[in-house]
Design a protein around this motif. Structure first.
Motif, PDB file in Angstrom:
ATOM      1  N   GLU A 256       0.828  -1.212   0.000  1.00  0.00           N
ATOM      2  CA  GLU A 256       0.000   0.000   0.000  1.00  0.00           C
ATOM      3  C   GLU A 256       0.866   1.267   0.000  1.00  0.00           C
ATOM      4  N   LYS A 257       2.049   1.189   0.601  1.00  0.00           N
ATOM      5  CA  LYS A 257       2.975   2.331   0.536  1.00  0.00           C
ATOM      6  C   LYS A 257       3.366   2.626  -0.907  1.00  0.00           C
ATOM      7  N   GLU A 258       3.716   1.558  -1.641  1.00  0.00           N
ATOM      8  CA  GLU A 258       4.108   1.738  -3.044  1.00  0.00           C
ATOM      9  C   GLU A 258       2.982   2.406  -3.825  1.00  0.00           C
ATOM     10  N   LYS A 259       1.749   1.920  -3.588  1.00  0.00           N
ATOM     11  CA  LYS A 259       0.611   2.470  -4.335  1.00  0.00           C
ATOM     12  C   LYS A 259       0.386   3.936  -3.984  1.00  0.00           C
ATOM     13  N   MET A 260       0.560   4.245  -2.706  1.00  0.00           N
ATOM     14  CA  MET A 260       0.357   5.636  -2.310  1.00  0.00           C
ATOM     15  C   MET A 260       1.439   6.536  -2.916  1.00  0.00           C
ATOM     16  N   LYS A 261       2.665   6.036  -2.961  1.00  0.00           N
ATOM     17  CA  LYS A 261       3.724   6.840  -3.595  1.00  0.00           C
ATOM     18  C   LYS A 261       3.413   7.054  -5.082  1.00  0.00           C
ATOM     19  N   ASN A 262       2.876   5.994  -5.717  1.00  0.00           N
ATOM     20  CA  ASN A 262       2.496   6.143  -7.125  1.00  0.00           C
ATOM     21  C   ASN A 262       1.432   7.208  -7.311  1.00  0.00           C
ATOM     22  N   ILE A 263       0.457   7.199  -6.413  1.00  0.00           N
ATOM     23  CA  ILE A 263      -0.610   8.202  -6.536  1.00  0.00           C
ATOM     24  C   ILE A 263      -0.017   9.601  -6.387  1.00  0.00           C
ATOM     25  N   ILE A 264       0.875   9.744  -5.413  1.00  0.00           N
ATOM     26  CA  ILE A 264       1.487  11.060  -5.189  1.00  0.00           C
ATOM     27  C   ILE A 264       2.284  11.489  -6.435  1.00  0.00           C
ATOM     28  N   ARG A 265       3.077  10.548  -6.969  1.00  0.00           N
ATOM     29  CA  ARG A 265       3.869  10.880  -8.172  1.00  0.00           C
ATOM     30  C   ARG A 265       2.966  11.202  -9.350  1.00  0.00           C
ATOM     31  N   SER A 266       1.853  10.472  -9.453  1.00  0.00           N
ATOM     32  CA  SER A 266       1.000  10.608 -10.642  1.00  0.00           C
ATOM     33  C   SER A 266       0.223  11.901 -10.680  1.00  0.00           C
ATOM     34  N   ARG A 267       0.350  12.707  -9.655  1.00  0.00           N
ATOM     35  CA  ARG A 267      -0.419  13.953  -9.728  1.00  0.00           C
ATOM     36  C   ARG A 267       0.040  14.807 -10.905  1.00  0.00           C
ATOM     37  N   ILE A 268       1.247  14.590 -11.438  1.00  0.00           N
ATOM     38  CA  ILE A 268       1.630  15.393 -12.622  1.00  0.00           C
ATOM     39  C   ILE A 268       0.863  14.959 -13.868  1.00  0.00           C
ATOM     40  N   ASN A 269       0.182  13.808 -13.819  1.00  0.00           N
ATOM     41  CA  ASN A 269      -0.572  13.391 -15.004  1.00  0.00           C
ATOM     42  C   ASN A 269      -1.715  14.354 -15.322  1.00  0.00           C
ATOM     43  N   ASP A 270      -2.330  14.881 -14.269  1.00  0.00           N
ATOM     44  CA  ASP A 270      -3.403  15.855 -14.478  1.00  0.00           C
ATOM     45  C   ASP A 270      -2.812  17.241 -14.262  1.00  0.00           C
ATOM     46  N   LYS A 271      -2.526  17.917 -15.379  1.00  0.00           N
ATOM     47  CA  LYS A 271      -1.759  19.154 -15.288  1.00  0.00           C
ATOM     48  C   LYS A 271      -2.518  20.273 -14.579  1.00  0.00           C
ATOM     49  N   SER A 272      -3.846  20.357 -14.773  1.00  0.00           N
ATOM     50  CA  SER A 272      -4.591  21.426 -14.097  1.00  0.00           C
ATOM     51  C   SER A 272      -4.581  21.194 -12.595  1.00  0.00           C
ATOM     52  N   GLY A 273      -4.837  19.957 -12.192  1.00  0.00           N
ATOM     53  CA  GLY A 273      -4.837  19.616 -10.770  1.00  0.00           C
ATOM     54  C   GLY A 273      -3.457  19.816 -10.164  1.00  0.00           C
ATOM     55  N   TYR A 274      -2.440  19.455 -10.935  1.00  0.00           N
ATOM     56  CA  TYR A 274      -1.062  19.613 -10.465  1.00  0.00           C
ATOM     57  C   TYR A 274      -0.747  21.084 -10.199  1.00  0.00           C
ATOM     58  N   ALA A 275      -1.126  21.927 -11.146  1.00  0.00           N
ATOM     59  CA  ALA A 275      -0.844  23.358 -10.991  1.00  0.00           C
ATOM     60  C   ALA A 275      -1.562  23.909  -9.760  1.00  0.00           C
ATOM     61  N   LEU A 276      -2.795  23.475  -9.539  1.00  0.00           N
ATOM     62  CA  LEU A 276      -3.553  23.940  -8.379  1.00  0.00           C
ATOM     63  C   LEU A 276      -2.867  23.505  -7.078  1.00  0.00           C
ATOM     64  N   THR A 277      -2.471  22.233  -7.021  1.00  0.00           N
ATOM     65  CA  THR A 277      -1.799  21.732  -5.829  1.00  0.00           C
ATOM     66  C   THR A 277      -0.495  22.483  -5.572  1.00  0.00           C
ATOM     67  N   ARG A 278       0.248  22.710  -6.632  1.00  0.00           N
ATOM     68  CA  ARG A 278       1.519  23.425  -6.479  1.00  0.00           C
ATOM     69  C   ARG A 278       1.279  24.837  -5.953  1.00  0.00           C
ATOM     70  N   CYS A 279       0.223  25.475  -6.446  1.00  0.00           N
ATOM     71  CA  CYS A 279      -0.088  26.821  -5.961  1.00  0.00           C
ATOM     72  C   CYS A 279      -0.406  26.781  -4.474  1.00  0.00           C
ATOM     73  N   MET A 280      -1.192  25.783  -4.043  1.00  0.00           N
ATOM     74  CA  MET A 280      -1.524  25.649  -2.608  1.00  0.00           C
ATOM     75  C   MET A 280      -0.254  25.449  -1.780  1.00  0.00           C
ATOM     76  N   GLU A 281       0.622  24.580  -2.273  1.00  0.00           N
ATOM     77  CA  GLU A 281       1.845  24.279  -1.524  1.00  0.00           C
ATOM     78  C   GLU A 281       2.706  25.522  -1.360  1.00  0.00           C
ATOM     79  N   GLU A 282       2.890  26.248  -2.464  1.00  0.00           N
ATOM     80  CA  GLU A 282       3.749  27.426  -2.414  1.00  0.00           C
ATOM     81  C   GLU A 282       3.118  28.519  -1.569  1.00  0.00           C
ATOM     82  N   MET A 283       1.835  28.705  -1.745  1.00  0.00           N
ATOM     83  CA  MET A 283       1.157  29.796  -1.059  1.00  0.00           C
ATOM     84  C   MET A 283       1.156  29.576   0.458  1.00  0.00           C
ATOM     85  N   CYS A 284       0.952  28.330   0.872  1.00  0.00           N
ATOM     86  CA  CYS A 284       0.843  28.053   2.312  1.00  0.00           C
ATOM     87  C   CYS A 284       2.109  27.372   2.828  1.00  0.00           C
TER      88      CYS A 284
END
Lengths: 446, 425
Positions: A137-165
């Motif tokens: 389950e750790k491997e799968k969770m790491k994959n999910i975390i890595r795969s966030r770049i697959n959805d570019k709009s979602g990725y950009a939103l997450t990155r904005c949240m991370e940087e902003m906060c």
């Protein structure tokens, strides 16, 4: 449908029942509430995934799934949510109501049993989670975390949240990071599981035909071995009202992609100082007017009038007092798009909202609230989220508040909002000059 | 109107074909807050070549989707999307290879909103300027799709499987192809494909079927139409020409789709039966309780995103299965092994009866949502069957039918695989 019945059935365990015979399926969720923080986020998130892998009685995934299929395709899925800075982890079940099953088979007690079993009696060896299950389950969770770049709009939103906060716990994503997943060991995870089981407040939500008394009884049986110690009642979200720096920060990144993704992160500002339910309604109406619907300023101007994009919309994270505006644009149109997005906010601050715009926004929002009762999943997240805020209004009552919002309210919120960070993701410097000039024809200058 | 009752699942359905040819379906749901209406034409991205009078017309890739965008412009200079939204509805539209669907959901003013929906979809209004302007918006929609690895892995799979059929092209077309679109060709497409006789209106919610019927009679033309003649090109090759395609993109782990094409059953209940059989077979072999799934999941080769389905569109039928994996070739091998084993020994009847139970539960869940109910009726209308019969039909599907389907459709030699691999690895 009757209004929700809410009761503390075990210390720190709240049961909310929305009884209704209108549905053909039932939904039941059990959620543990924990404080979102970088140290524990991955552990908290991993637990329901490990629990779903097997119980004492149904020791592996195949046994679990076969048992669920026998319960007419009952679904039990792990759920990990982040509501402001509270992390919600647990299990969500959906199953057919006995009235529509052959011979009216009453599967409800079997489902509540199974939920309790999964939460409290996982498959263990020597009292510890199985190491291979935890690792997989750790491997799968790491994959999910890595795969966030697959959805570019979602990725950009997450990155904005991370940087902003970046100075706040809100920058912790619901699964944490690859690194925090990686360091989890099955022994520590088992200990952590026992700790959050004993210390976390629990929200149980049920919607279906069963009455609150019977559901209480079933849950008391299912959770009879739930350990309870001193509860962590200090849960909450730290809401920052102003921007981190005097001028908006700016972050730019590149990935191999054709379209540019622009995300503007705002603080909702002073209106978030201990907001009333009315103020929260005003914030939602403001968002709807600004970029939350097809009658909004952003849709009508950035998309329809200037043809700059396919989407330009705003979304709220009310619990944390944030708003994000996202748009997908040609990279060279970034300045024009950003200027127009901010210009529309300025215009709302000046009080230019028309009656038509306000009515359309209120209609669309109150209609969204009123239709929540058609979907058990929507009701579940509505009531669990509201329970965290101590807000106990029904969706109909929220719709009623929305109907009362005025243009002045919207203007007040618009003036309260502060731009904090602009994030831009794009494909880097244009390489092929020829293609660029050829593509000029696409954009229509007004 | 014709009334059918389904007491075991607590549903009722009203149907009628109006004199103009419109097929009307209403599934009332007493007590829901929001009602849903879908007005759909059997015309989608794959319908590129068709007859107009004596001639055949070839239209640019992406035209059906472009038309969908432009239908919202009204001759009065306003926009139907805004009018419906302002009136408390939540409207939108989508175009697939096989159909274009305009819909809204609303908690109030349902009749007014329904009138508006029927009116704007039957009123074409395009100008040079408005058509040209949409290129900026759709151009960005296409770019966004092309940046999506999920889309690329899908479209490349379709290109492997289909040599001629236009289903192999993106529904939205390309930035280049949409430049060829003119108001005239949009008008032509609307005239041929948006006549009520090529359309269906499917409604589900707290509505009176008779009222829905009256509104359709009042707003739409009473004249019967002629059936469009689309041409999907020459018969496709029986076997795929190439069996592998791979490309690189910004992804974390490889994405894979494994697919096979097959001949869809003819319209009618036979088609529904084939769809249900396909669903059972896929769930038996590759669903979350299967040996394949549980073993590969535990081995870390597939994750919860692994999915398999039979996709029916524009006269084609395709099995698609896949997701993310660190070793797609190994998963492919295991899939082939699973198929071979089941071909040899046949499906397990005990597993089949459990899977049927689970499928019945899933069908009941699907009835909760007015949008799902109405859209399945759109599929049913164009496919000539009634989806509400699924719960009755499911228990009658035999192990032999499943084995036959497996033999016809999933023989390993039919399989192809499309891959999107991470960059620079």
């Amino acid at each position: 449908m009757s209004g929700p019945v809410r009761k503390e059935i075990i210390p720190g365990v709240m049961l909310t029942v929305v009884q209704s015979d209108r549905f053909k399926t039932d939904c039941l969720s059990i959620t543990l509430l924990t404080q979102l923080c970088p140290e524990n986020a991955s552990k908290n998130a991993l637990i329901p995934y490990v629990l779903r892998r097997g119980t004492g009685k149904s020791p592996d995934m195949k046994a679990v799934t076969m048992r669920l299929e026998d319960l007419y395709g009952t679904e039990i899925v792990p759920v990990v949510r982040r509501v402001g800075e509270i992390q919600c982890t647990g299990l969500y079940a959906s199953f057919p109501d006995s009235r529509y099953l052959p011979e009216g088979e009453d599967i409800l007690p079997s489902v509540t049993d199974f939920m309790g079993e999964m939460l409290l009696r996982p498959k263990t060896r020597g009292g510890l989670f199985l190491p291979d299950v935890v690792e997989s389950e750790k491997e799968k969770m790491k994959n999910i975390i890595r795969s966030r770049i697959n959805d570019k709009s979602g990725y950009a939103l997450t990155r904005c949240m991370e940087e902003m906060c970046c100075f706040e716990d809100y920058s912790t994503m619901r699964f944490g990071t690859e690194e925090t997943v990686d360091v989890i060991r099955y022994k520590d995870l088992t200990q952590h599981y026992h700790r959050i089981l004993a210390e976390s407040p629990v929200e149980i939500f049920y919607c279906g035909a069963c009455d609150p008394d019977r559901m209480e009884l079933l849950m008391l049986q299912a959770l009879s071995t739930l350990p309870r110690q001193e509860l962590d009642l200090e849960l909450g979200t730290d809401v920052r009202l102003n921007s981190v720096e005097a001028d908006p920060r700016s972050v730019e990144e590149t990935l191999d992609l054709q379209q540019g993704k622009l995300v503007l992160g705002f603080r909702l500002g002073d209106c978030m100082e201990d907001p009333s339910a009315e103020e929260l309604a005003a914030i939602r109406v403001f968002n709807e007017c600004y970029g939350g619907s097809v009658t909004s300023r952003l849709f009508k101007n950035v998309r329809e009038k200037l043809s700059l994009c396919y989407y330009a919309s705003s979304m709220l994270e009310v619990h944390k007092g944030l708003m994000f505006v996202s748009s997908g644009i040609r990279p060279e149109n970034r300045d024009v798009a950003q200027a127009e997005i901010l210009q529309q906010l300025d215009s709302l601050r000046e009080g230019t909202l028309t009656d038509e715009e306000l009515t359309a926004a209120k209609n669309s929002l109150s209609s969204a609230y009123r239709s929540l009762r058609d979907s058990q999943g929507a009701l579940e997240s509505y009531y669990v989220n509201n329970a965290l805020d101590g807000l106990l209004l029904t969706p109909e009552e929220m719709a009623g508040l929305v109907d009362e919002i005025t243009a002045e309210d919207v203007q007040r919120i618009a003036r309260s909002v502060v731009l904090d960070l602009v994030y831009f993701l794009h494909g880097g410097a244009p390489e092929e000059e020829d293609e660029e000039t050829e593509e000029e024809g696409e954009v229509i200058d007004e | 109107m014709n009334k059918e009752e389904y007491p075991s699942i607590g549903e009722v359905r009203y149907t009628e074909t109006l004199p103009n040819g419109l097929r009307l379906v209403v599934v009332p749901k007493e007590g829901v807050a929001a009602s849903y209406a879908a007005f759909a034409t059997e015309y989608g991205g794959a319908f590129r070549r068709f007859r107009t009078g004596q001639d055949w017309l070839d239209t640019p890739a992406g035209i059906a989707h472009y038309l969908e965008h432009k239908m919202f412009d009204m001759p009065e200079g306003n926009n139907a999307l805004e009018i419906l939204s302002a009136n408390g509805a939540d409207p939108n539209a989508f175009t697939s290879s096989g159909m274009t669907v305009y819909y809204f959901e609303s908690t109030r003013n349902f009749q007014e909103n329904l009138e508006m929906l029927l009116k704007f979809v039957s009123t074409p209004y395009f100008t040079e300027e408005s058509v040209e302007k949409e290129q900026g918006i759709i151009g960005q929609e296409i770019r966004q799709t092309e940046d999506s690895p999920g889309f690329e892995v899908y479209i490349q799979l379709m290109k492997l499987l289909y040599d001629h059929h236009p289903i192999r092209d993106a529904v939205a077309g390309t930035v280049e192809s949409i430049r060829e679109i003119t108001p005239q060709v949009l008008y032509d497409c609307h005239r041929i494909f948006y006549h009520p006789s090529n359309m269906t209106l499917c409604v589900s919610g707290d509505v009176d079927p008779q009222e829905v019927r009256d509104i359709a009679l009042k707003v739409l033309t009473p004249e019967p139409g002629t059936a469009p003649e689309p041409d999907f090109g020459p018969e496709d090759l029986a076997e795929p020409k190439e069996k592998r395609h791979s490309m690189t993109m910004e992804v974390a782990a490889p994405l894979f789709y494994i697919g096979a094409k097959f001949a869809p059953a003819p319209r009618g209940e036979e088609l529904l039966r084939q769809k249900l059989t396909a669903g059972l077979v896929l769930r038996l072999l590759f669903g979350s309780s299967s040996d394949f799934y549980t073993e590969q999941y535990a081995a870390g080769l597939i994750s919860r995103d692994f999915d398999c389905e039979a996709d029916y569109s524009a006269g084609t039928a395709t099995i698609i299965m896949g997701g993310e994996s660190t070793d797609p070739e190994k998963v492919y091998e295991e899939i082939v092994k699973t198929i071979e084993k089941n071909l040899r020994f046949g499906v397990n009847p005990r597993d089949l009866s459990r899977i049927k139970k689970a499928s019945i539960g899933a069908r009941l869940r699907g009835l909760e949502d007015v949008e799902g109910v109405a859209l399945s009726q759109v599929d049913g209308t164009f496919g000539g069957y009634d989806p509400l019969r699924s719960v009755e039909i499911l228990p009658t599907i035999t192990a032999e039918e499943c084995n036959e389907f497996l033999k016809q459709v999933l023989a390993p030699e039919h399989l192809v695989m499309s891959l999107v691999l991470p960059k620079g690895r």
